[in-house]
Scaffold this motif. Structure first.
Motif, PDB file in Angstrom:
ATOM      1  N   GLU A 216       1.098  -1.170   0.199  1.00 31.66           N
ATOM      2  CA  GLU A 216      -0.021   0.209  -0.004  1.00 31.66           C
ATOM      3  C   GLU A 216       0.505   1.489  -0.378  1.00 31.66           C
ATOM      4  O   GLU A 216       0.905   2.208  -0.746  1.00 31.66           O
ATOM      5  CB  GLU A 216      -0.663   0.017   0.632  1.00 31.66           C
ATOM      6  CG  GLU A 216      -2.219   0.759   1.321  1.00 31.66           C
ATOM      7  CD  GLU A 216      -3.089   1.186   2.629  1.00 31.66           C
ATOM      8  OE1 GLU A 216      -3.810   2.086   2.556  1.00 31.66           O
ATOM      9  OE2 GLU A 216      -2.865   0.272   3.675  1.00 31.66           O
ATOM     10  N   GLN A 220       0.058   3.868  -2.420  1.00 31.00           N
ATOM     11  CA  GLN A 220       0.248   5.587  -2.311  1.00 31.00           C
ATOM     12  C   GLN A 220       1.393   6.537  -2.969  1.00 31.00           C
ATOM     13  O   GLN A 220       1.116   7.770  -3.224  1.00 31.00           O
ATOM     14  CB  GLN A 220      -0.149   5.481  -0.521  1.00 31.00           C
ATOM     15  CG  GLN A 220      -1.231   5.058  -0.187  1.00 31.00           C
ATOM     16  CD  GLN A 220      -1.178   5.199   1.373  1.00 31.00           C
ATOM     17  OE1 GLN A 220       0.002   5.136   2.018  1.00 31.00           O
ATOM     18  NE2 GLN A 220      -1.725   5.287   1.785  1.00 31.00           N
ATOM     19  N   SER A 237       3.142   6.048   6.107  1.00 33.42           N
ATOM     20  CA  SER A 237       3.210   5.130   5.108  1.00 33.42           C
ATOM     21  C   SER A 237       4.639   5.598   4.178  1.00 33.42           C
ATOM     22  O   SER A 237       5.253   4.262   4.292  1.00 33.42           O
ATOM     23  CB  SER A 237       2.066   5.644   4.189  1.00 33.42           C
ATOM     24  OG  SER A 237       0.829   5.304   4.483  1.00 33.42           O
TER      25      SER A 237
END
Length: 260
Positions: A216, A220, A237
């Motif tokens: 992920e 992103q 992240s």
């Protein structure tokens, strides 16, 4: 009486330059060694990028603008991730089984140079498919991208991290097991990862798992780089992504050193 002492010459800079030169020479040798397979790898990447765009387009039909952006930016991300998490472990595992990897480790070069040269080669191999995936997504879904100035280093970071994770997996696991894991990862990336759709569509437990996995954050970062007016890259992240990159590099380096 003043005693003058001659400055002691330092060898840090020459040693550093020699390490860079060795890494680049190893990368060049690896590219030449795999030259007969490079065209096929590029074709596979092109097919994967176009097939992802066309296949998702058939599933969703005429998507809304946000969904179209997810699909258009997801295709190049899938290409980057698949090269690192699938192709790298398979090729390294094959090299381990045939013995060529053991032979290459007998060369009189530092293990870190050997590792970095391999990662550099796989990072470069992944970039053409990513670029073609962007073109295919824009043409299929008719979206307007807003490219961030840091898109290129972000793409290199994603490709390098995926290759590092795949390389670590191939060196730490038995070759047969690593190849089986790559087959499962294909379905995970395509269907059960928030790459081409929002994470909110997944069950809560899977959302939580992806908060700690690298897939992920990779999506992103690429998504925010391709459409910075619509998407952003959370700081958490980025930290997770960098942690996975560092841990994979350390794991692969230790595995190569242990199997000297």
């Amino acid at each position: 009486m003043t005693t003058l002492t001659a400055p002691v010459p330092t060898t840090a800079a020459p040693a550093r330059m020699d390490g860079v030169r060795q890494t680049l020479l190893l990368a060049q040798w690896q590219l030449r060694r795999q030259s007969q397979f490079l065209p096929l790898m590029v074709v596979v990447q092109v097919f994967m990028a176009v097939a992802t765009v066309v296949g998702y387009g058939l599933l969703v039909g005429d998507p809304d603008p946000v969904t179209a952006l997810f699909l258009a930016t997801g295709a190049p991300t899938i290409t980057l991730i698949t090269v690192g998490l699938v192709m790298v472990p398979q090729m390294v595992g094959q090299s381990r089984m045939e013995g060529s990897l053991d032979w290459m480790r007998t060369l009189p070069v530092p293990r870190i140079s050997f590792l970095l040269s391999d990662l550099l080669v796989w990072t470069l191999i992944a970039l053409p498919g990513m670029a073609l995936g962007v073109v295919a997504g824009v043409l299929r879904f008719d979206v307007d991208l807003s490219l961030a100035p840091w898109l290129l280093p972000a793409t290199v970071l994603v490709s390098l991290t995926a290759a590092a994770v795949g390389y670590a997996m191939a060196t730490l696991l038995p070759p047969q097991l690593a190849m089986l894991v790559t087959q499962a990862l294909v379905f995970v990336v395509l269907l059960f990862s928030p790459v081409s759709y929002p994470a909110e569509r997944m069950p809560a437990w899977l959302q939580t798992a992806h908060e700690w996995l690298p897939i992920e954050p990779m999506a992103q970062l690429v998504r925010a780089g391709l459409a910075q007016d619509t998407f952003t890259m959370p700081g958490r992240s980025l930290v997770v992504l960098l942690a996975w990159a560092a841990a994979s590099l350390v794991g692969a380096a230790l595995a190569l050193r242990r199997r000297a």
